[in-house]
Design a protein around this motif. Structure first.
Motif: not given
Length: 524
Positions: A200-216
């Motif tokens: 699985c490979q994900l890409h995201a935009t519009d993070f609500s936090l300046a240093g925002g990130f997600f693990v999956y």
């Protein structure tokens, strides 16, 4: 002449230079030191044949035969030979390149691994070797059976932006390609005993936090537990710098072999919210080992589930449509579906008298071979049928006795105008709907001097009779009479009459009411 002798010598020299006979009796081709009875240091070619005929007889010149026909086919193996000519060790490969089935038959009474025949399903092959045995023996053994089809796979991509936060499941909605792996709302269904590569490979935009990130990670969809082999992918804001900040790992990867059928998905953790990119990213699952695409063949072990079987990993289950006569025998208990529409319970042999039976139960001499419980059973009840053959348990006594009388049909004529005798026609009949016991009532008034008159159903019984008991013209009695008769077969029965001498009655059917005849069933 000298030229010819010289040429022959050159040819012999060429042959002997490539064929070496070792003193041990081994033969080597293109090798001076053969280590086996036949040692070939190079390629080997054998006869290849493609056929389209629906019936083909394998022979001594065949090695590999491919079928490219347009219908189910039958391949017949040659009969075994005892003594000189015995072809022990001969091998045949039968390849089915069609969507039809090949049946490979042994020559009776010979067998293939104990069976008279084997089937080669669509796009599969079988390799057989002759054992050298003759008669009712396994003259052929199956070396291998396999498939050339691909394994299971699926690849899914996003079709719209997905708003996510901690605990969200990835629910990409666009399946690009798949084979034998089902997918719905982010959940993939995997088969037990198969090994899969999960990516699985994900890409995201519009993070609500300046240093925002997600693990999956890949998780078990039933309880959200992380698969033991799953790596952790990271997607973070592209403006997450300076250089000392840890960058993202753009993929979650796992190799997984479930022991039971299992559903899996990708689940997010992290902080804040974001939008998964609607055009970039994927989830894919690929079976690591080959298969038939239906979960019924393991190529490496040459195991094929057919004849209505299903396979889940190494678990072969009975189900689906049985395609062969099937006998199940456990500790002397048999259940046999013999291929002709019969189900045999307790035996696999059709007993005498059961040629037209569809279900046969053989319990030997032990009572209680049949038990049917549907809520209608009671002590003393018998199994009865309605007009459509639907059976239920019921009492042998017919209810609503007085409300089900049936009258005769036809028009009564005087049967006593001729000479004495029986089978005098009356013009009337009764229709019996089913076998059983029937109650008859009948009445008629006759004015006569000394004669015996009667009505009856030939072969069944009498329904009315009066006897001579006067010396002059009188009303004959008794007028009203009842009878109980049994009918073994339903149908329409004619009413006939009898009189014992030639006297013609002075009056017939002169009572009030006129002649009557009615009946009712009261017991099966």
């Amino acid at each position: 002449m000298l030229k010819k002798i010289t040429k022959l010598g050159q040819i012999v020299g060429l042959v002997t230079s490539s064929v070496i006979f070792a003193q041990s009796g081994n033969v080597g081709i293109n090798t001076p030191n053969p280590g086996s009875t036949m040692d070939v240091n190079g390629s080997i070619a054998a006869h290849y044949l493609a056929v389209t005929a629906a019936v083909y007889n394998l022979n001594s010149s065949d090695f590999h035969v491919s079928y490219n026909g347009t219908a189910n086919a039958v391949f017949n193996l040659p009969a075994a030979i005892s003594g000189v000519g015995n072809f022990k060790g001969r091998m045949y490969t039968v390849k089915n390149n069609t969507n039809f089935t090949i049946t490979v038959n042994s020559a009776a009474p010979e067998t293939i691994n104990g069976s008279a025949s084997i089937t080669v399903p669509a796009n599969q092959s079988a390799q057989l070797i002759n054992t050298g045995l003759t008669g009712a023996n396994s003259t052929w053994e199956v070396v291998s059976m396999g498939s050339s089809s691909t394994g299971d796979y699926i690849i899914v991509k996003p079709n719209a932006a997905q708003s996510v936060s901690t605990g969200s499941d990835v629910t990409f909605g666009s399946v690009i390609a798949s084979n034998n792996i089902t997918y719905s709302a982010g959940v993939f269904n995997l088969k037990a005993g198969k090994t899969y590569v999960l990516r699985c490979q994900l890409h995201a935009t519009d993070f609500s936090l300046a240093g925002g990130f997600f693990v999956y990670e890949w998780v078990d969809a039933s309880n959200n537990s992380v698969l033991p082999s799953s790596t952790t992918g990271v997607v973070d804001a592209i403006n997450n710098y300076p250089a000392t900040t840890i960058g993202g790992q753009p993929e979650a990867y796992a190799i997984y072999r479930p022991t039971v059928d299992t559903s899996v998905k990708v689940r997010l953790g992290g902080a804040g919210t974001a939008q998964l990119n609607p055009g970039i990213g994927f989830m894919s699952i690929t079976e690591l080992e080959g298969g038939s695409g239906s979960g019924t063949t393991i190529i490496n072990n040459n195991i094929t589930a057919s004849n209505g079987l299903s396979m889940s990993g190494t678990d072969v289950k009975l189900g689906g449509t049985l395609s062969q006569p099937t006998n199940i025998a456990t500790a002397g208990n048999n259940l046999s579906v013999n291929g002709t529409g019969k189900v045999l319970i307790g035996t696999n042999t059709v007993p005498a008298g059961a040629a037209n039976s569809k279900i046969v139960i053989d319990n030997g001499t032990t009572n209680g071979a049949l038990q049917i419980k549907d809520g209608t059973q009671q002590l003393g009840y018998v199994l009865t049928s309605d007009a459509n053959g639907l059976a239920t348990w019921s009492s042998t006594v017919t209810t609503a006795f007085a409300d089900n009388w049936t009258s005769y049909s036809g028009t009564l004529v005087n049967p006593f105008t001729g000479s004495q005798g029986g089978l005098l026609p009356t013009g009337i009949s009764v229709t019996i709907p089913a076998k059983g016991w029937y109650f008859f009532r009948c009445g008629v008034t006759i004015q006569s001097n000394c004669n015996d008159y009667g009505f009856y159903i030939d072969g069944i019984g009498e329904i009315w009779r009066t006897y001579c008991n006067v010396a002059d013209v009188q009303m004959m009695s008794p007028r009203d009479q009842n009878r109980v008769l049994y009918f073994s077969t339903p149908g329409t029965y004619s009413i006939v009459a009898v009189k014992t001498n030639a006297n013609v009655p002075a009056g017939f059917n002169i009572g009030n009411p006129a002649f009557y005849l009615s009946f009712v069933k009261f017991q099966n």
